[in-house]
Design an enzyme around this catalytic site. Structure first.
Site, short mmCIF file in Angstrom:
data_model
loop_
_atom_site.label_atom_id
_atom_site.label_comp_id
_atom_site.label_asym_id
_atom_site.label_seq_id
_atom_site.Cartn_x
_atom_site.Cartn_y
_atom_site.Cartn_z
N ASP A 127 -10.30 -4.01 -5.38
CA ASP A 127 -9.69 -3.14 -4.37
C ASP A 127 -10.31 -1.75 -4.48
O ASP A 127 -10.19 -1.09 -5.52
CB ASP A 127 -8.18 -3.07 -4.61
CG ASP A 127 -7.43 -2.44 -3.46
OD1 ASP A 127 -8.00 -1.55 -2.79
OD2 ASP A 127 -6.27 -2.81 -3.23
N SER A 137 0.84 -1.19 0.00
CA SER A 137 0.00 0.00 0.00
C SER A 137 0.88 1.25 0.00
O SER A 137 1.64 1.48 -0.96
CB SER A 137 -0.96 -0.06 1.19
OG SER A 137 -2.00 0.88 1.07
N HIS A 140 -8.41 -4.89 -0.80
CA HIS A 140 -7.10 -4.36 -0.42
C HIS A 140 -6.36 -5.29 0.55
O HIS A 140 -5.22 -5.02 0.91
CB HIS A 140 -7.28 -2.97 0.22
CG HIS A 140 -6.05 -2.13 0.19
ND1 HIS A 140 -5.43 -1.74 -0.99
CD2 HIS A 140 -5.31 -1.57 1.19
CE1 HIS A 140 -4.38 -1.00 -0.70
NE2 HIS A 140 -4.27 -0.88 0.61
#
Length: 202
Positions: A151, A101, A182
């Site tokens: 996501d 991320s 995610h």
């Protein structure tokens, strides 16, 4: 802005062992992937880096003004800082980055702007919402991108565009998808283990 980071380090087992740089997601810290890194490359030098930006108490590597809206000036400054730090590790073996991320985003930014620094990058659920400049020095580098097709933070088309960009620079690029969002799933970890298996102790 400080020129260093808080880190957690595991010394490599031999001089030419890989150096694995670990970069956490928003709200994580240097412990998030440390044990995973040791499992994936047990003989590597492991350097897990704590983000030095706080967003409401959640640690990150650069500022943003909203979800997917980056402070590009801050990103540029902190990308340079991260690149200097990684360069200062003076690794004798290959340098491999693994980020999730926000950690994947700073890693991708370093690879884009300092393409000779990272030999291989694992980008887990990255979001690069700008069009990078060409970086032909990435030719021959290895990139693994893992992502969820649903996501909500990192749209699939952005992920595909990023993979296409790395491929266009000549990097050996692979995208591994799962059908979720995610979150990190086992299939990603399996793919990462296979990717890192190219290295001597993988």
């Amino acid at each position: 802005m400080s020129e260093t980071y808080i880190t957690k380090v595991h010394e490599g087992q031999r001089p030419d062992a890989p150096t694995l740089v670990l970069l956490h997601g928003t709200g994580g810290d240097e412990n998030q992937f440390f044990n995973l890194g040791r499992q994936l490359l047990p003989q590597a030098q492991i350097v897990a880096i704590r983000g030095d930006v706080s967003e409401g108490g959640a640690l990150r590597y650069f500022r943003r003004t909203g979800e997917g809206v980056y402070d590009m000036e801050d990103l540029a400054l902190r990308t340079k800082k991260m690149a200097r730090f990684i360069e200062g590790l003076k690794a004798d073996g290959p340098v491999v980055g693994l980020g999730y991320s926000n950690g994947a985003n700073i890693l991708a930014s370093v690879m884009m702007t300092h393409p000779d620094l990272i030999d291989a990058g694992v980008l887990m659920h990255p979001l690069i919402p700008w069009s990078p400049e060409p970086a032909q020095a990435l030719a021959g580098r290895r990139v693994l991108i893992t992502a969820g097709r649903r996501d909500p933070i990192c749209p699939a088309e952005r992920t595909q565009a990023l993979g296409d960009w790395f491929g266009a620079q000549g990097a050996d690029t692979e995208i591994v998808w799962h059908e979720g969002g995610h979150e990190i799933v086992q299939d990603e970890l399996t793919a990462i283990a296979g990717f890192l298996g190219e290295y001597p102790d993988g």
